[in-house]
Each structure stands twice: as structure tokens, then as C-alpha cells.
Design an enzyme around this catalytic site. Structure first.
Site, PDB file in Angstrom:
ATOM      1  N   ASP A 108      49.548  41.879  34.139  1.00 13.01           N
ATOM      2  CA  ASP A 108      50.088  40.559  34.452  1.00 13.01           C
ATOM      3  C   ASP A 108      50.500  39.810  33.182  1.00 13.01           C
ATOM      4  OD1 ASP A 108      49.461  41.298  37.005  1.00 13.01           O
ATOM      5  OD2 ASP A 108      47.748  39.953  37.206  1.00 13.01           O
ATOM      6  N   GLU A 167      40.256  35.858  31.659  1.00 12.30           N
ATOM      7  CA  GLU A 167      40.131  36.217  33.072  1.00 12.30           C
ATOM      8  C   GLU A 167      38.795  36.921  33.327  1.00 12.30           C
ATOM      9  OE1 GLU A 167      42.881  36.543  36.702  1.00 12.30           O
ATOM     10  OE2 GLU A 167      43.629  36.245  34.692  1.00 12.30           O
ATOM     11  N   TYR A 195      38.059  44.100  44.040  1.00  9.02           N
ATOM     12  CA  TYR A 195      38.769  44.572  42.839  1.00  9.02           C
ATOM     13  C   TYR A 195      37.813  45.247  41.861  1.00  9.02           C
ATOM     14  CZ  TYR A 195      41.839  44.233  38.704  1.00  9.02           C
ATOM     15  OH  TYR A 195      42.596  44.515  37.592  1.00  9.02           O
ATOM     16  N   LEU A 250      51.433  36.870  42.788  1.00  4.10           N
ATOM     17  CA  LEU A 250      52.528  36.843  41.817  1.00  4.10           C
ATOM     18  C   LEU A 250      52.030  36.457  40.426  1.00  4.10           C
ATOM     19  CD1 LEU A 250      55.206  35.082  44.054  1.00  4.10           C
ATOM     20  CD2 LEU A 250      54.962  37.521  43.591  1.00  4.10           C
ATOM     21  N   SER A 251      50.730  36.575  40.228  1.00  4.30           N
ATOM     22  CA  SER A 251      50.115  36.406  38.925  1.00  4.30           C
ATOM     23  C   SER A 251      50.238  34.999  38.372  1.00  4.30           C
ATOM     24  CB  SER A 251      50.696  37.412  37.930  1.00  4.30           C
ATOM     25  OG  SER A 251      49.936  37.434  36.751  1.00  4.30           O
ATOM     26  N   SER A 252      49.893  34.013  39.179  1.00  2.00           N
ATOM     27  CA  SER A 252      49.898  32.637  38.688  1.00  2.00           C
ATOM     28  C   SER A 252      48.861  32.447  37.583  1.00  2.00           C
ATOM     29  CB  SER A 252      49.638  31.661  39.836  1.00  2.00           C
ATOM     30  OG  SER A 252      48.394  31.933  40.460  1.00  2.00           O
ATOM     31  N   ALA A 277      49.554  34.127  46.079  1.00  2.00           N
ATOM     32  CA  ALA A 277      50.632  34.950  46.629  1.00  2.00           C
ATOM     33  C   ALA A 277      50.727  36.313  45.962  1.00  2.00           C
ATOM     34  CB  ALA A 277      51.971  34.215  46.490  1.00  2.00           C
TER      35      ALA A 277
END
Length: 388
Positions: free
Chosen positions: A176, A164, A225, A129-131, A127
Site C-alpha cells: 500500500d 501500521e 489478516y 483502497l488503502s486510505s 473500501a
């Protein structure tokens, strides 16, 4: 504020899975990005806030060597050697965020082995929202607490970022992780990614954010990205040749100089940089607007941000564009995509008294465009904590 429901559920699932209650529990929130899209890896500044959704991470001692890890939301368990520097195979990609954090904590003399772990989140996956960052931060807080160690919060953020990069394959900035760590109740976080300083900015009491999710999944590691990041680096290098001061990153080019010189650099790099340079300018001007209480102008910056996302950075998509226009029509002060883009969610700034009505109106308008989003009122929340 942390999500007590997801924390209680994570503890219960851990206890049921491993036959013992966790001795260590940590929680870290997701985030919405309010302004400053793709500025973090360009040494720029951002406005973000932690949200009232996040990830819980539980640990208990095991009589087996290695790490057993359960992703409670998908009912999957895997095992790995925490000393191994190799990412796990693609079919358990979800575990790489955790393995990367545990592995890189070893560089700070934080070594754990023989542990059972469970994580559970309330953030909708994909979504925007930086899970992933919430999971990384929750992992780090839990492991540090379990090991009885402390390290600097900036190092925690960098460990999450490195996990990441190296384990999940996405060259993200620090936005994030910073948001998850430094969140404040009913306030924004102003982060400077050149100095790595953060400070809270109070929001007026009568405004809230809406999170509108059209349910367009995205995964930054599989998106353009990384290519956008290379374009930004190219723009900075070429601009550096055209001015009499150092441009080590797009943060350094003066807004007026960029406008005058963008026609002299690679066209694609200039197009991408138009968005980032504009975003850095909007964040800094936004600080002044919020201090003056000028919400109309601040909200317009959100609309402006989405427009350059759409036209210059090309990290929007049709569904997000529809949501932003619906928010404008419904009376939001401002709206834009939030996060990396190519899917995910939109954030809208609204007066609190209008929030429910604007939510309903946005959904109604989107349905006429054959999109069925969900909308929630977001409470800017405190950052990561050790629950026990």
C-alpha cells in the site's frame, strides 16, 4: 494528478480550525491492487496502481507544545506528545496512523513539535483502497517538508508500515505504501518485495479500471489478516524441509514444486499458500501478457485471482463474490477483490469505450441480488507530492 478539491477543502478547514493557513501541504493517493494479493509480506511481487483519490495533510506552527491533529472528515481533534512511544487510546485510533509516522521519523533525526495538523481524504473509508497508507505517506511527506529534511522513499514506506504494525495493530506488508509513493499516470507499478525495487508498466491506452464498492466495511486490524500471515509463514517453513533449495518465504517455492508438495504440509497452511503462490505466478506471467497486449488472458488472471481468494485464502465475502460475477456477466475483461479482503471493493478491467455501460450493468445485476454498489472509473495516477 492529485485531488485538488480535497486539497483545497483541507486547507480551508485547517485555516478555519487553527486561524492560520497551513505552511506545508502534502498529498498521497490511495491504490487499487490489480494482482498479487497478500504477496507483499511473502517477499513476492505485485501489480498495483495509485488512484485519483487520496489524503491531504496540512501543517502550521503552533504556540503550544505537542501535536494537535484534526481529522476533518469526522470533525474530531486530539493532541499527543510526538516523543511518546505509546499508541493513543482506541477511541482516537484514527490518530495512531499519524502519531506512529511522526514518532518513527524521529529515528531519522526528523523531530517536530508545536504543530497544528489537519488531514482530509477522498478515499471511502473501509473500501479496501488503502486510505490508511495514503494517510501515513501524506503525513511523512508533510512532516519531512516542514522539517526541511529528506529521506529515502523506501524508508518512508517502511515508516508507514511500522506505524501500521505498532500503532494501529495490523501486520501489513509494503504494497500500500509503495503504491502511494511510486504511482505513475496511466500505468501499473510492478513491485518486488524481496529486492524492494519498483518499475512502471504501461497500460494500453484503451483500458481503464472500475472500482465497484458494495459498501461492506472492513478493518484489517480486526480481520483474520494476521492469522493468514502466520499460515503463510508456516507453509514456507514446512516446504523448506521438503526441497533442496532455501524457501525463506513463499516467493521462493517454485510453482511446480508447490503443486507437487502441497499435500505433504499442514492442510490449512497449504490451502492459504495455494492462493499466494498462484498470485506470485500470475503477476510474473502477467508482465509477459501485458507486453504482448494480451488483455483477454490478463483479465482472466483477475478472475482466477478472485477464485483462489474465495476458495483458498477465504478473504472474500458474499457481496464481493456477487460483484465479481456481475462484472463477468456485464462483459468486464477481469475482476477481483482489491486489497486485504473481508470487505472493501472490487476492481474490474474494462475497455474504456465500454466503461459506462459495464458500470451500469454491474449495478443493475447487483440490485437483483439485493446489493447496491457504487461504481467509479479509476484513473491510474501519480504518487505522493508536496503541494506547498
Amino acid at each position: 494528478m492529485y485531488d485538488e478539491t480535497v486539497t483545497a477543502d483541507a486547507i480551508a478547514i485547517h485555516t478555519d480550525t487553527y486561524g492560520t493557513e497551513p505552511t506545508t501541504v502534502a498529498y498521497a493517493p490511495g491504490r487499487i491492487e490489480v494482482l498479487g494479493n497478500h504477496t507483499d509480506y511473502n517477499a513476492g511481487t505485485t501489480f498495483s496502481c495509485a488512484i485519483n483519490m487520496g489524503h491531504c495533510f496540512c501543517i502550521s506552527k503552533s504556540d503550544k507544545p505537542g501535536v494537535r491533529l484534526t481529522a476533518a472528515d469526522i470533525n474530531a481533534t486530539t493532541e499527543f506528545d510526538p516523543a511518546s512511544p505509546e499508541p493513543l487510546e482506541k477511541k482516537v485510533q484514527w490518530a495512531n496512523y499519524v502519531k506512529g509516522v511522526i514518532h518513527y521519523l524521529r529515528g531519522f533525526d526528523v523531530v517536530v513539535d508545536g504543530i497544528d495538523c489537519t488531514f482530509l481524504g477522498s478515499i471511502p473509508m473501509g473500501a479496501g483502497l488503502s486510505s490508511s497508507a495514503a494517510l501515513e505517506v501524506a503525513t511523512a511527506y508533510a512532516v519531512l517538508s516542514y522539517a526541511g529534511k529528506e529521506i529515502d522513499k523506501i524508508d518512508i514506506a517502511k515508516i508507514g508500515q511500522r506505524a501500521e504494525h505498532e500503532f494501529a495493530g495490523c501486520s501489513c506488508g509494503l504494497l500500500d505504501q509503495f503504491s502511494s509513493i511510486y504511482g505513475v499516470h496511466h500505468g501499473l507499478i510492478h513491485s518486488d518485495f524481496r529486492t524492494l525495487e519498483t518499475y512502471p508498466v504501461k497500460l494500453p491506452d484503451d483500458v481503464v479500471f472500475l472500482m465497484i464498492n458494495p459498501h461492506v466495511k472492513h478493518a484489517l486490524a480486526e480481520s483474520p489478516y494476521n492469522a493468514r500471515r502466520l499460515s503463510c509463514e508456516k507453509a514456507a517453513a514446512q516446504l523448506n524441509e521438503l526441497v533442496d533449495y532455501e524457501v525463506g518465504a513463499l516467493r521462493d517455492i517454485k510453482f511446480e514444486d508447490f503443486e507437487a508438495l502441497k499435500g505433504q504440509i499442514d492442510p490449512e497452511a497449504a490451502q492459504r499458500a495455494t492462493h499466494v503462490v498462484g498470485e506470485i505466478h500470475r503477476v510474473e506471467e502477467g508482465v509477459k501478457l501485458l507486453s504482448e497486449g494480451n488483455l483477454q488472458a490478463f483479465g482472466q488472471f483477475l478472475f482466477d485471482s478472485h477464485e483462489t481468494s474465495r476458495t483458498a485464502f477465504e478473504n472474500s465475502c458474499e457481496e464481493l463474490d456477487v460483484v465479481v460475477e456481475a462484472a463477468r456477466e456485464a462483459g468486464a475483461l477481469g475482476a477481483r477483490l482489491s486489497g486485504g479482503g473481508w470487505g472493501g471493493s472490487c476492481v474490474a478491467l474494462v475497455h474504456a469505450v465500454d466503461a459506462e455501460a459495464i458500470c451500469a450493468k454491474i449495478i443493475e445485476i447487483c440490485k437483483t441480488k439485493h446489493i447496491a454498489p457504487t461504481a467509479e472509473i479509476i484513473i491510474p495516477s501519480a504518487g505522493a507530492i508536496v503541494v506547498k
